[in-house]
Design an enzyme around this catalytic site. Structure first.
Site, PDB file in Angstrom:
ATOM      1  N   ASP A 187     -73.235  -1.169 -68.922  1.00 56.49           N
ATOM      2  CA  ASP A 187     -72.355  -0.270 -68.136  1.00 56.49           C
ATOM      3  C   ASP A 187     -71.485  -0.973 -67.207  1.00 56.49           C
ATOM      4  O   ASP A 187     -70.622  -0.680 -66.559  1.00 56.49           O
ATOM      5  CB  ASP A 187     -73.374   0.631 -67.239  1.00 56.49           C
ATOM      6  CG  ASP A 187     -73.999   1.541 -68.340  1.00 56.49           C
ATOM      7  OD1 ASP A 187     -73.819   1.735 -69.399  1.00 56.49           O
ATOM      8  OD2 ASP A 187     -74.903   2.452 -67.824  1.00 56.49           O
TER       9      ASP A 187
ATOM     10  N   ARG B 223     -58.922  13.503 -89.549  1.00 57.30           N
ATOM     11  CA  ARG B 223     -59.732  13.876 -88.800  1.00 57.30           C
ATOM     12  C   ARG B 223     -59.633  13.517 -87.292  1.00 57.30           C
ATOM     13  O   ARG B 223     -58.958  12.395 -86.930  1.00 57.30           O
ATOM     14  CB  ARG B 223     -61.267  13.836 -89.034  1.00 57.30           C
ATOM     15  CG  ARG B 223     -61.399  14.596 -90.285  1.00 57.30           C
ATOM     16  CD  ARG B 223     -63.147  14.512 -90.633  1.00 57.30           C
ATOM     17  NE  ARG B 223     -63.342  15.349 -91.841  1.00 57.30           N
ATOM     18  CZ  ARG B 223     -64.425  15.265 -92.748  1.00 57.30           C
ATOM     19  NH1 ARG B 223     -65.544  14.487 -92.202  1.00 57.30           N
ATOM     20  NH2 ARG B 223     -64.688  16.026 -93.650  1.00 57.30           N
TER      21      ARG B 223
ATOM     22  N   GLU C  53     -70.983   8.418 -71.787  1.00 57.81           N
ATOM     23  CA  GLU C  53     -71.907   9.487 -72.016  1.00 57.81           C
ATOM     24  C   GLU C  53     -72.020  10.074 -70.903  1.00 57.81           C
ATOM     25  O   GLU C  53     -72.575  11.542 -70.838  1.00 57.81           O
ATOM     26  CB  GLU C  53     -73.142   8.736 -72.071  1.00 57.81           C
ATOM     27  CG  GLU C  53     -73.864   7.746 -71.144  1.00 57.81           C
ATOM     28  CD  GLU C  53     -75.136   7.002 -71.299  1.00 57.81           C
ATOM     29  OE1 GLU C  53     -76.018   7.648 -71.649  1.00 57.81           O
ATOM     30  OE2 GLU C  53     -75.186   5.649 -71.049  1.00 57.81           O
TER      31      GLU C  53
END
Length: 391
Positions: free
Chosen positions: A159, A194, A254
């Site tokens: 992170d 997509r 996230e």
């Protein structure tokens, strides 16, 4: 000083073994013995100092035994998310006497084993400790430092959000892997025309998603900037329409969330009180499909990014951090964390949990309207582009 110890805590990242090897090699040049503490802080709560291997929690480290460990990822010392300052009854060592347990209770069902940790360090003859970890692991290193034990910390996390440093071990490899995986999956997205959603690490900070987006010319959403879901859907639909290959994608931290949205947490809390966030990638893919009418693909990249060996930058940072840490111990500078500050190797105070995660400077680095990194006005920026941490 004759004997130091080293441990790794929290999640694994590439580069940990490079730190361990470099600490051992440099320490041996100073005539020090290095002891490996296995399974993070659990090793110091559960170790049996009367046994040579500590009951499975001690690994003696030397140059021969660590010669080749830097060629692989993970950590040869293993790891855990143990928090000795707040342990539940079921996590306590089975051999701990009842009267000692009662003396260590600080709240109903919670126990602070710091006195036991200090006792074990003394019995093992450890004179100083190098702790490698993220904000949780290092918060306990800070606690040991307050108790007067000589500690030096090395920051690691994909992170890249440990306060006090501009770089943490594992970050470059995570971004490099994300780039490879995202570019590989473009063929599937294009074949099926997509919209893709790639979930990536970043519970509180968007560095990993931002840098992955920077090097793949992609959109990203980050925890620091709640986003307009309808606008994101419209932009991705437009990207897909304009792309000759007929696809579009977004990278989601996230911890990212849209304005007015809410994602709960799942599972039991870990030793530091964290629970897993519900999967924003899956939820966002469903919302985008509903708003655009286009089939979506959700891909969770998280654990692929922390596996395998480090890239060149992480290996270089790991080796250098290790040598700086030994320098600090040799100079008698304890209670410090090795860091990169203003683009240079340096050291900083041990981080406190009260500081929270280091977050991305949204105004300077992120275009909230277009969901992109800012590419302009980079003259004079450091090599890794993030805001400098100064003394």
């Amino acid at each position: 000083m004759k004997r130091i110890a080293i441990l790794t805590g929290g999640g694994d990242v590439p580069g940990l073994n490079s730190v361990i090897k470099s600490v051992v090699y440099r320490s041996s040049e100073l005539g020090w013995e290095t002891t490996g503490i296995r399974r993070g802080w659990q090793g110091l709560t559960h170790v049996d100092p009367t046994l040579e291997d500590g009951g499975g929690y001690i690994r003696r480290l030397d140059r021969v035994g660590t010669r080749a460990i830097d060629r692989t990822g993970g950590t040869v010392l293993h790891t855990s998310r143990t928090n000795p300052s707040s342990m539940g009854r079921d996590a306590l060592p089975e051999t701990l006497p009842r009267e000692r347990i009662d003396a260590l209770e600080v709240a109903e069902g919670r126990y602070d084993l710091t006195p036991l940790v200090l006792d074990n360090l003394s019995k093992l003859g450890i004179e100083a400790l190098i702790a490698i970890g993220g904000d949780d692991t290092l918060s306990y290193a800070t606690r040991l430092g307050r108790e007067g034990f000589p500690v030096v910390a090395i920051p690691k996390t994909m992170d890249n959000d440990v306060p006090g440093t501009e770089y943490c071990i594992g970050f470059s490899t995570a971004v490099t892997r994300a780039k490879e995986l995202i570019n590989r999956q473009r063929t599937t997205l294009g074949s099926h025309e997509r919209i893709g959603v790639f979930r990536i690490f970043g519970r509180n900070s968007g560095y990993t998603a931002w840098y992955a987006a920077y090097v793949t010319s992609a959109r990203c959403v980050i925890p620091e900037a709640p986003f307009d879901l309808d606008r994101l859907a419209a932009i991705l639909a437009d990207d897909r329409r304009l792309n000759p290959s007929g696809y579009a994608f977004v990278i989601a931290s996230e911890g990212a969330i849209w304005t007015g949205g809410h994602l709960g947490e799942v599972g039991d809390p870990d030793a530091y009180g964290h629970r897993h966030k519900a999967d924003v990638g899956e939820a966002l893919a469903e919302e985008l499909k509903r708003r655009t009418g286009v089939e979506t693909v959700h891909s969770d990249l998280t654990y692929d990014l922390r596996s395998g060996d480090p890239d060149a930058l992480d290996q270089m940072a790991a080796i250098t951090f290790a040598n700086v840490a030994v320098d600090l111990l040799a100079d008698g500078q304890f209670g410090r964390m090795v860091a990169v500050r203003d683009g240079k190797y340096a050291h900083a105070p041990l981080p406190s949990r009260a500081m929270g995660a280091r977050t991305l400077d949204v105004r300077a680095m992120y275009n909230e309207v277009r969901f992109r990194p800012r590419y302009e006005a980079k003259l004079g920026s450091p090599l890794l582009l993030g805001p400098a941490v100064l003394e």
